[in-house]
Design an enzyme around this catalytic site. Structure first.
Site, PDB file in Angstrom:
ATOM      1  N   TYR A   9      -2.617  -1.625  10.070  1.00  0.00           N
ATOM      2  CA  TYR A   9      -2.202  -1.605   8.860  1.00  0.00           C
ATOM      3  C   TYR A   9      -0.881  -1.041   8.405  1.00  0.00           C
ATOM      4  CZ  TYR A   9      -4.045  -1.162   3.974  1.00  0.00           C
ATOM      5  OH  TYR A   9      -4.244  -1.294   2.503  1.00  0.00           O
ATOM      6  N   SER A  64       0.868  -1.040   0.054  1.00  0.00           N
ATOM      7  CA  SER A  64       0.015   0.083   0.094  1.00  0.00           C
ATOM      8  C   SER A  64       0.978   1.255   0.029  1.00  0.00           C
ATOM      9  CB  SER A  64      -0.963   0.057   1.466  1.00  0.00           C
ATOM     10  OG  SER A  64      -1.377   1.237   1.547  1.00  0.00           O
TER      11      SER A  64
END
Length: 260
Positions: free
Chosen positions: A155, A142
């Site tokens: 995350y 990401s």
């Protein structure tokens, strides 16, 4: 065709980014195993791919945090196709909370799905790739593999960790013909992102529209979401690139949100 007769496993592929990658691989002749927690959805996606693209496809029920399920799913692919050429470790979820309110159980769940899942699927596939002397491991990182955002401690930690895992696989696998790289999308409008919008609006005390325009897209060059098709093209690029010139690398696709 770039992936003709290549055996590809894509986790979290019944929907969203994983599904777009599976379809793009199939459009280039790849045989695709749709590995997903939802067995019915994975089989439906596999059937749709077979019907549309005329390639072989498998629906596999897989919890990527279970070593037994991961090993069984990879064994199913080996039995069907004799090997595995491409792994895309894509399965993931999102939970948002400030660190002081982040439940430890949620922290462990996030790391298990993103990091343990990438480790277990890679571990299961690598011996088969080494036996063939070729293979590609793609980990779904990401922008948060490079950058931090409030409310996303687990995350961000997990996505940073994927860079390290890919680099180790690249170091270990390069001489055996195996490449490992990380795809780093910006915000892609999937159910995972849609779920975050009201959650972040509540935590940050702003409107949902502000979350989208300011938090998610404020740093892009054009105020646009990255699309699942954008990420599928990046995955195909890595999967079809057959030399060690691109090994242990990461590629950000984020409409300029993060630049390096």
């Amino acid at each position: 065709m770039k992936l003709k007769d290549k055996a590809c496993i894509v986790t979290g592929a019944a929907s969203g980014i994983g599904n777009a990658i599976a379809k793009r691989f199939a459009s280039e002749g790849g045989k695709v195993a749709i590995a997903d927690l939802n067995a019915e959805a994975s089989q439906k996606a596999a059937d749709e791919i077979k019907a549309k693209y005329g390639v072989d496809a498998l629906g596999i029920a897989m919890d990527v945090t279970s070593e037994d399920q991961v090993n069984a799913g990879v064994a199913q692919v080996i039995e069907a196709w004799g090997g595995v050429d491409v792994l895309v470790s894509n399965a993931g979820i999102q939970i948002v909370n400030p660190v002081e309110n982040f439940a430890y159980a949620d922290w462990k769940k996030m790391l298990a799905i993103h990091l343990d899942g990438a480790f277990l699927t890679s571990k299961a596939c690598l011996p088969h790739m080494y036996a063939k002397g070729a293979g590609t491991v793609l980990l779904m990182g990401s922008v948060h593999s490079k950058e931090a955002s409030p409310l996303k401690s687990a995350y961000v930690t997990a996505k940073h960790g994927l860079l390290g895992l890919a680099r180790v696989i690249a170091k270990e696998g390069g001489k055996k013909g195996v490449r490992a790289n990380v795809i780093c999308p910006g915000f892609v409008r999937t159910p995972l992102v849609d779920k975050q919008i009201p959650e972040q609006a509540k935590e940050l005390g702003i409107s949902e529209d502000e979350v989208v325009k300011r938090v998610m897209l404020g740093q892009t060059v054009d105020g646009e979401f990255t699309t699942v098709d954008d990420i599928a093209e990046v995955a195909l690029f890595f999967a079809g690139f057959e030399t060690n010139a691109l090994n242990g690398q990461s590629l950000v696709a984020s409409h300029g949100w993060f630049m390096e």
